[in-house]
Scaffold this motif. Structure first.
Motif, PDB file in Angstrom:
ATOM      1  N   ARG A   1      60.253   8.730  25.831  1.00 27.63           N
ATOM      2  CA  ARG A   1      61.320   8.914  26.813  1.00 27.63           C
ATOM      3  C   ARG A   1      61.356  10.384  27.213  1.00 27.63           C
ATOM      4  NH1 ARG A   1      67.151   8.651  23.689  1.00 27.63           N
ATOM      5  NH2 ARG A   1      66.497   9.565  21.707  1.00 27.63           N
ATOM      6  N   ASP A   2      61.910  10.674  28.386  1.00 28.18           N
ATOM      7  CA  ASP A   2      61.886  12.033  28.925  1.00 28.18           C
ATOM      8  C   ASP A   2      63.060  12.839  28.367  1.00 28.18           C
ATOM      9  OD1 ASP A   2      63.253  10.052  30.489  1.00 28.18           O
ATOM     10  OD2 ASP A   2      63.715  11.585  31.981  1.00 28.18           O
ATOM     11  N   ILE A   3      62.857  13.350  27.177  1.00 31.50           N
ATOM     12  CA  ILE A   3      63.884  14.137  26.514  1.00 31.50           C
ATOM     13  C   ILE A   3      63.205  15.199  25.666  1.00 31.50           C
ATOM     14  CG2 ILE A   3      63.964  12.545  24.548  1.00 31.50           C
ATOM     15  CD1 ILE A   3      66.948  13.074  24.297  1.00 31.50           C
TER      16      ILE A   3
ATOM     17  N   HIS B   1      63.085   7.709  32.069  1.00 29.46           N
ATOM     18  CA  HIS B   1      63.183   6.621  31.101  1.00 29.46           C
ATOM     19  C   HIS B   1      64.051   5.494  31.653  1.00 29.46           C
ATOM     20  CE1 HIS B   1      63.305   4.772  27.151  1.00 29.46           C
ATOM     21  NE2 HIS B   1      64.606   4.919  27.055  1.00 29.46           N
TER      22      HIS B   1
ATOM     23  N   THR C   1      68.322  10.636  30.816  1.00 34.58           N
ATOM     24  CA  THR C   1      66.861  10.460  30.854  1.00 34.58           C
ATOM     25  C   THR C   1      66.506   9.609  32.076  1.00 34.58           C
ATOM     26  OG1 THR C   1      67.112   8.565  29.338  1.00 34.58           O
ATOM     27  CG2 THR C   1      66.519  10.685  28.359  1.00 34.58           C
TER      28      THR C   1
END
Length: 328
Positions: free
Chosen positions: A38-40, A184, A181
């Motif tokens: 995920r984009d984190i 995501h 996110t």
């Protein structure tokens, strides 16, 4: 780096989903590595989870995972540990948990609604008891009332398999992934229809009348306030597949427990060992693994023409993958 045997277990479920989706006229392809992303911003896993909200701490008689992702959890530390260090909750956790027994700490955390677990406590997942059902000739419809990661991932995989998935957004309790996110969120919910609906309204019942699969991720007492109990739902919709995703199980004594992806991964024993101490393996692993397992079980129920409640717990799903990866 994700344990190779865990990736093998994910790939095995991905092959099962691909086979079931082919039976339905589609082919769902899953990349095991991408499933866990995920984009984190993340840190390397260790005693701390990669998102730094959860920590593995040693109690007097075992290891525990303490997740303080919410302000309410941070504020509950003083009551949980019966101390005055409310201004430095992590210092209190690290300093005082080692003096207490895991059973006492777990009992108090449950009473306070805190996401805390004992490493390896979760039982392996049990098969759900489903009954024969008749499926309509049209494309099956899914009502997705879930939020965060596991439930929406289940819905996304069902959408990939050709089901018509409607994601419900309650304006009073929006799913935070869209803001936190966005990439995501798009991966999880981009292939679904979206409606804004107050979950406490009669519109939910009307939407349920038109669906074949229901996905939820709330605890049973919260759903009961909406009129969504197994008795009420299946009396009206005996052909329904209800995928109930919770931290520690929809039924039984653990149904009231709170949990998130990191603490429930630890509960399932989905951790490695470094010099005898446990270490996280990845980011909130119980979430994507549970979403994958839930989609597999739902697709299998569809292909086998079965209906009923599919009870999918994050902790027991993590335990199942930990077993298959040789970690327990």
């Amino acid at each position: 780096m994700t344990a190779p045997l865990l990736l093998d277990a994910i790939a095995d479920d991905a092959r099962r989903i691909a086979a079931l989706s082919r039976d339905m006229g589609r082919h769902v392809s899953i990349d095991p590595e991408m499933l866990l992303q995920r984009d984190i911003a993340l840190q390397p896993p260790g005693l701390w989870s990669p998102n730094r909200h959860c920590r593995l701490v040693q109690a007097r008689d075992g290891w525990m995972a303490v997740n303080l992702a919410r302000q309410d959890d941070l504020a509950s530390v003083a009551a949980w540990l019966e101390c005055d260090d409310a201004d430095a909750p992590w210092d209190a956790v690290i300093g005082l948990v080692k003096e207490r027994a895991t059973a006492d700490l777990l009992e108090r955390s449950i009473l306070l609604g805190m996401p805390v677990s004992v490493v390896g406590e979760a039982p392996l997942a049990q098969a759900s008891e489903l009954h024969p059902a008749t499926r309509p000739e049209r494309a099956l419809k899914v009502l997705d009332l879930s939020a965060l990661w596991a439930g929406p991932l289940c819905g996304a995989l069902l959408a990939d398999a050709g089901l018509e998935v409607t994601k419900v957004q309650d304006p009073a309790r929006p799913d935070p992934t869209a803001v936190a996110t966005p990439v995501h969120h798009q991966r999880l919910n981009g292939r679904k229809s979206h409606v804004s609906m107050t979950l406490a309204s009669s519109a939910v019942g009307a939407a349920l009348d038109r669906c074949d699969v229901l996905i939820t991720s709330a605890r049973p007492h919260a759903l009961a306030r909406l009129g969504l109990t197994p008795d009420a739902v299946f009396d009206r919709h005996p052909q329904l597949i209800w995928v109930a995703i919770t931290a520690h199980g929809f039924m039984g004594d653990n149904a009231m427990r709170v949990g998130f992806g990191d603490d429930t991964a630890a509960a399932g024993g989905l951790i490695s060992r470094v010099d005898g101490a446990p270490s996280f393996l990845g980011d909130a692993l119980a979430d994507p693994l549970t979403g994958l397992r839930a989609a597999h079980l739902a697709l299998r129920a569809i292909v086998e023409a079965r209906a009923g409640l599919i009870d999918v717990a994050l902790a027991s799903s993590a335990a199942d993958f930990a077993r298959r990866a040789g970690l327990r």
